[in-house]
Design a protein around this motif. Structure first.
Motif, PDB file in Angstrom:
ATOM      1  N   THR A 107       0.869  -1.176   0.000  1.00 24.42           N
ATOM      2  CA  THR A 107       0.000   0.000   0.000  1.00 24.42           C
ATOM      3  C   THR A 107       0.902   1.221   0.000  1.00 24.42           C
ATOM      4  O   THR A 107       1.775   1.352   0.856  1.00 24.42           O
ATOM      5  CB  THR A 107      -0.913   0.012   1.243  1.00 24.42           C
ATOM      6  N   GLN A 132       0.110  -0.496 -16.283  1.00 20.15           N
ATOM      7  CA  GLN A 132      -1.162  -1.201 -16.469  1.00 20.15           C
ATOM      8  C   GLN A 132      -0.934  -2.256 -17.538  1.00 20.15           C
ATOM      9  O   GLN A 132      -0.446  -1.962 -18.628  1.00 20.15           O
ATOM     10  CB  GLN A 132      -2.238  -0.209 -16.886  1.00 20.15           C
ATOM     11  N   MET A 158      -2.346  -7.438  -9.042  1.00 19.23           N
ATOM     12  CA  MET A 158      -3.565  -6.658  -9.226  1.00 19.23           C
ATOM     13  C   MET A 158      -3.428  -5.379  -8.410  1.00 19.23           C
ATOM     14  O   MET A 158      -2.880  -5.393  -7.306  1.00 19.23           O
ATOM     15  CB  MET A 158      -4.800  -7.437  -8.764  1.00 19.23           C
ATOM     16  N   ARG A 160      -5.434  -1.679  -7.057  1.00 19.60           N
ATOM     17  CA  ARG A 160      -6.692  -0.975  -6.801  1.00 19.60           C
ATOM     18  C   ARG A 160      -6.299   0.437  -6.365  1.00 19.60           C
ATOM     19  O   ARG A 160      -5.542   0.612  -5.417  1.00 19.60           O
ATOM     20  CB  ARG A 160      -7.480  -1.687  -5.716  1.00 19.60           C
ATOM     21  N   GLY A 163      -9.765   2.558  -3.938  1.00 17.01           N
ATOM     22  CA  GLY A 163     -10.974   1.747  -3.792  1.00 17.01           C
ATOM     23  C   GLY A 163     -11.723   1.445  -5.066  1.00 17.01           C
ATOM     24  O   GLY A 163     -12.740   0.767  -5.039  1.00 17.01           O
ATOM     25  N   ARG A 164     -11.242   1.936  -6.214  1.00 16.30           N
ATOM     26  CA  ARG A 164     -11.920   1.668  -7.489  1.00 16.30           C
ATOM     27  C   ARG A 164     -11.658   0.214  -7.911  1.00 16.30           C
ATOM     28  O   ARG A 164     -10.842  -0.471  -7.309  1.00 16.30           O
ATOM     29  CB  ARG A 164     -11.422   2.658  -8.548  1.00 16.30           C
ATOM     30  N   PRO A 165     -12.317  -0.273  -8.968  1.00 15.35           N
ATOM     31  CA  PRO A 165     -12.123  -1.660  -9.406  1.00 15.35           C
ATOM     32  C   PRO A 165     -10.650  -1.979  -9.692  1.00 15.35           C
ATOM     33  O   PRO A 165      -9.889  -1.138 -10.165  1.00 15.35           O
ATOM     34  CB  PRO A 165     -12.956  -1.748 -10.694  1.00 15.35           C
ATOM     35  N   ALA A 166     -10.291  -3.218  -9.398  1.00 13.35           N
ATOM     36  CA  ALA A 166      -8.906  -3.674  -9.570  1.00 13.35           C
ATOM     37  C   ALA A 166      -8.586  -3.917 -11.039  1.00 13.35           C
ATOM     38  O   ALA A 166      -9.482  -4.174 -11.856  1.00 13.35           O
ATOM     39  CB  ALA A 166      -8.685  -4.949  -8.769  1.00 13.35           C
TER      40      ALA A 166
END
Length: 173
Positions: A107, A132, A158, A160, A163-166
């Motif tokens: 994180t 990406q 993966m 994120r 908090g948005r989609p992974a």
């Protein structure tokens, strides 16, 4: 001076990182020999044992055939190497004894964003660059946003962002 060496040896053994030893002659045996010296009851023989083994230990250290790493520095290295295939190497993870310390997620904060839609390149606050790895629409990441990168199956990762989609991501450098 001898106390520092002894403390360094004890720290290396306590950490359980046998793969940190890189010498052709097994430096682990040198460390073991130093520890065995304390079992010698005759003072002069014990001192001779310590002196001889410490000289050899100093030789392999000076030749950079052995290193001693603190837990703090090892943890920092693990975080900085997270995402590289070498981050699974025993000298980074400490062998099977440190399996519980293996980093499964990171994180951190995004420092800068490059690339464009479907192919963002993210530089994190520690200088790591991630890319990406699957094209697709996602809200443009912004500097200062929080990112969580997790290990996935088959060596994938993966991410994120806030908090948005992974999405799939790979370490570039």
């Amino acid at each position: 001076m001898h106390f520092k060496w002894y403390a360094a040896i004890v720290v290396a053994l306590a950490l359980g990182y046998p793969s940190l030893c890189l010498a052709e002659d097994d430096p682990q045996s040198i460390i073991g020999d130093v520890i065995l010296c304390q079992e010698i009851t005759d003072s002069s023989q014990r001192l001779e044992c310590f002196d001889g083994n410490v000289r050899e230990l100093q030789r392999v250290r000076d030749a950079k055939e052995i290193i001693v790493v603190s837990r703090e520095n090892l943890a920092k290295s693990r975080r900085n190497l997270f995402g590289f295939p070498s981050s699974d190497a025993p000298f980074v993870n400490g062998g099977s004894e440190a399996e519980e310390e293996k980093i499964e997620e990171l994180t951190t904060t995004i420092k800068s964003v490059g690339g464009g839609e479907g192919h963002y390149v993210l530089t994190l606050e520690n200088g790591a660059v991630w890319e990406q790895s699957e094209s697709g629409y996602m809200t443009e990441p912004k500097s200062g946003e929080s990112i969580v990168i997790k290990r996935a199956i088959l060596g994938n990762y993966m991410a994120r962002i806030s908090g948005r989609p992974a999405f799939r991501i790979k370490r570039r450098r």
